[in-house]
Design an enzyme around this catalytic site. Structure first.
Site, PDB file in Angstrom:
ATOM      1  N   PHE A 127       0.854  -1.191   0.000  1.00  0.00           N
ATOM      2  CA  PHE A 127       0.000   0.000   0.000  1.00  0.00           C
ATOM      3  C   PHE A 127       0.892   1.244   0.000  1.00  0.00           C
ATOM      4  CE2 PHE A 127      -2.773   3.135   2.167  1.00  0.00           C
ATOM      5  CZ  PHE A 127      -3.800   3.142   1.238  1.00  0.00           C
ATOM      6  N   ASP A 199       1.576  -5.146   8.611  1.00  0.00           N
ATOM      7  CA  ASP A 199       0.410  -4.275   8.476  1.00  0.00           C
ATOM      8  C   ASP A 199      -0.791  -5.190   8.241  1.00  0.00           C
ATOM      9  OD1 ASP A 199      -1.655  -2.604   7.623  1.00  0.00           O
ATOM     10  OD2 ASP A 199      -0.276  -1.168   6.702  1.00  0.00           O
ATOM     11  N   TYR A 224     -11.359   0.617  10.370  1.00  0.00           N
ATOM     12  CA  TYR A 224     -12.526   1.039   9.571  1.00  0.00           C
ATOM     13  C   TYR A 224     -12.805   0.123   8.384  1.00  0.00           C
ATOM     14  CZ  TYR A 224      -8.794   3.512   6.955  1.00  0.00           C
ATOM     15  OH  TYR A 224      -7.647   3.830   6.271  1.00  0.00           O
ATOM     16  N   LYS A 225     -11.997  -0.929   8.221  1.00  0.00           N
ATOM     17  CA  LYS A 225     -12.231  -1.874   7.131  1.00  0.00           C
ATOM     18  C   LYS A 225     -13.080  -3.029   7.672  1.00  0.00           C
ATOM     19  CE  LYS A 225      -8.208  -0.138   4.721  1.00  0.00           C
ATOM     20  NZ  LYS A 225      -6.765  -0.220   4.493  1.00  0.00           N
ATOM     21  N   ARG A 373     -12.236  -4.568  -7.643  1.00  0.00           N
ATOM     22  CA  ARG A 373     -12.115  -5.280  -6.358  1.00  0.00           C
ATOM     23  C   ARG A 373     -13.502  -5.546  -5.777  1.00  0.00           C
ATOM     24  NH1 ARG A 373      -8.386  -2.435  -2.029  1.00  0.00           N
ATOM     25  NH2 ARG A 373     -10.178  -1.044  -2.097  1.00  0.00           N
TER      26      ARG A 373
HETATM   27  C1  LIG Z   1      -6.025   1.049   4.293  1.00  0.00           C
HETATM   28  C2  LIG Z   1      -4.581   0.909   4.500  1.00  0.00           C
HETATM   29  C3  LIG Z   1      -3.872   1.898   5.171  1.00  0.00           C
HETATM   30  C4  LIG Z   1      -4.565   3.168   5.556  1.00  0.00           C
HETATM   31  O1  LIG Z   1      -3.790   3.992   6.337  1.00  0.00           O
HETATM   32  P1  LIG Z   1      -4.402   5.327   6.901  1.00  0.00           P
HETATM   33  O2  LIG Z   1      -3.329   5.873   7.719  1.00  0.00           O
HETATM   34  O3  LIG Z   1      -5.646   4.953   7.655  1.00  0.00           O
HETATM   35  O4  LIG Z   1      -4.773   6.197   5.755  1.00  0.00           O
HETATM   36  C5  LIG Z   1      -2.530   1.672   5.443  1.00  0.00           C
HETATM   37  N1  LIG Z   1      -1.917   0.542   5.040  1.00  0.00           N
HETATM   38  C6  LIG Z   1      -2.581  -0.406   4.363  1.00  0.00           C
HETATM   39  C7  LIG Z   1      -1.878  -1.648   3.936  1.00  0.00           C
HETATM   40  C8  LIG Z   1      -3.925  -0.250   4.058  1.00  0.00           C
HETATM   41  O5  LIG Z   1      -4.576  -1.172   3.364  1.00  0.00           O
END
Ligand SMILES: *Cc1c(COP(=O)(O)O)cnc(C)c1O
Length: 416
Positions: A127, A199, A224-225, A373
């Site tokens: 990401f 992560d 939030y996911k 997705r």
């Molecule tokens: C969704 C996601 C994030 C989001 O990070 P924020 O700090 O909440 O914007 C970070 N890393 C991964 C791998 C994600 O999928």
């Protein structure tokens, strides 16, 4: 051949089916984007009324103590801990995933500094924010750290060597849905002398994770996911007990202090997980996370994983058989053990197809390049949803409906 009636029968036999009642979902929508923004638990509205109406409105500042606002990051951390194989006192819910990654990466580099190792191994397809945070931190440290980016999971083993300070990976890839073997990679990284950061943004609440059994070093992730904590809700950070005494992170705000209300002029880190905090938290948002976590108390991760694979297997099979005439390419691994809880499918006009799907109420999203997705949240997605989504996809492709739907809502601009 699978029929729609078969899917309805799967729903009737599904032990998790009653949990859907715990969420608000519009009747005219098939929601396949819970991997990006989880649906709203029904209880969240009442909890918001309570926090805003009573705790803030009436009780005012007394709520820091009386309503437990101050203790919330650790209390929620303890509720979340069993979902990721963490122990009590090892998880805090606070700040964002990006910020928490900054903290644990800084801590890991500091712990590895005496070794002289200067390489951070990760995936080019990680990401982007994770890559940007590592770039930003290492550029700022200016001590010669280098990123070693691998292009496929198969290259990881060889890329981790005696120069590697930290391996920083996302367990389930946001774009492909590929799931790493957390335990095996942790063991390999540590055997090479590296520290292992995970992560869990696309894993927590969707796939089984046992950080403790894997003996990983640090972890972060989103609420939030799949945890359904609400848009932009604070993230989590895991620091195992064995690292807490020597865990230092540069965002040493007053909430990480051993005695925050002593108002001392110099920093003295709390002995436990509190040292991973920074400062005052968004209480309203934080409070709603509990409504999402509460739902998990009525099930277990093994059941969730079983249903997740049931849903993604079904969706893949339906796309394979019912849309066979169209140029669709499965990006997500076919092998269930290598798959998270979303399915990514490429189509040369993926963006237009996704726009047409969303216009018809099938909400997934789109990621470059050409990838659609579809997220499957076992707490509220039904087997018949997979059937109906593929029926709409097939209708769009058979009738070229995506050729006319050239504008629309594709969720390209939302976080993943
Ligand atoms: C969704 C996601 C994030 C989001 O990070 P924020 O700090 O909440 O914007 C970070 N890393 C991964 C791998 C994600 O999928």
């Amino acid at each position: 051949m699978i029929t729609r009636a078969d899917c309805l029968a799967l729903d009737r036999a599904d032990p998790l089916a009653p949990l859907r009642e715990r969420f608000i979902l519009p009747d005219d929508v098939i929601y396949l984007d819970g991997n990006s923004l989880g649906a709203r638990p029904k209880a969240a509205l009442e909890r918001a009324r309570q926090v805003i109406g009573q705790e803030w409105g009436i009780d005012l500042i007394r709520s820091w103590n009386h309503a437990g606002w101050f203790e919330m990051p650790l209390r929620l951390g303890n509720l979340l801990a069993p979902l990721i194989g963490a122990a009590e006192g090892e998880v805090a819910v606070t700040d964002s995933t990006s910020i928490n990654l900054f903290k644990v990466l800084a801590a890991a580099l500091q712990l590895q500094a005496p070794t002289g190792r200067r390489v951070i191994v990760t995936e080019r397809g990680n990401f982007p924010s994770d890559l940007y945070i590592a770039e930003g931190l290492t550029a700022w440290l200016d001590r010669g750290y280098r990123m070693r980016l691998v292009d496929s999971p198969a290259e990881l083993h060889a890329a981790i060597d005696d120069e590697t300070a930290v391996v920083m990976l996302t367990h389930v890839n946001y774009r492909t849905g590929h799931l790493h073997d957390l335990q095996a990679l942790t063991r390999h990284a540590q055997a090479q002398g590296a520290m292992m950061i995970w992560d869990l943004a696309h894993s927590a609440g969707a796939v089984e994770v046992d950080l403790g059994a894997a003996n990983a070093d640090f972890a972060v992730g989103c609420t939030y996911k799949y945890l359904n904590g609400g848009p932009g809700a604070p993230a989590f950070v895991w620091v195992p007990r064995r690292h807490q005494a020597h865990f230092t992170q540069p965002l040493s705000g007053w909430w990480a202090h051993a005695a925050p209300f002593a108002m001392a002029p110099s920093f003295d880190a709390d002995a436990g997980i509190r040292r991973a905090l920074c400062g005052t938290q968004p209480v309203v948002s934080l409070a709603l996370i509990e409504c999402g976590l509460d739902v998990f108390a009525d099930t277990d991760m093994a059941s969730i994983r079983r249903k997740s694979l049931g849903l993604t297997n079904l969706f893949i099979e339906l796309v394979d058989t019912r849309c066979a005439d169209h140029p669709l390419t499965l990006v997500t691994p076919r092998q269930p053990a290598e798959r998270g809880s979303h399915v990514s499918i490429a189509h040369p006009q993926g963006l237009a197809v996704m726009r047409a799907l969303i216009a018809r109420g099938v909400i997934g999203d789109y990621r470059e390049p050409a990838i659609m997705r579809f997220g499957f949240t076992p707490l509220y997605t039904r087997f018949v949803d997979a059937w109906d989504a593929v029926a709409v996809l097939r209708d769009i492709l058979d009738n070229g409906l995506h050729d006319v739907a050239t504008t629309g809502d594709d969720h390209r601009s939302v976080v993943t």
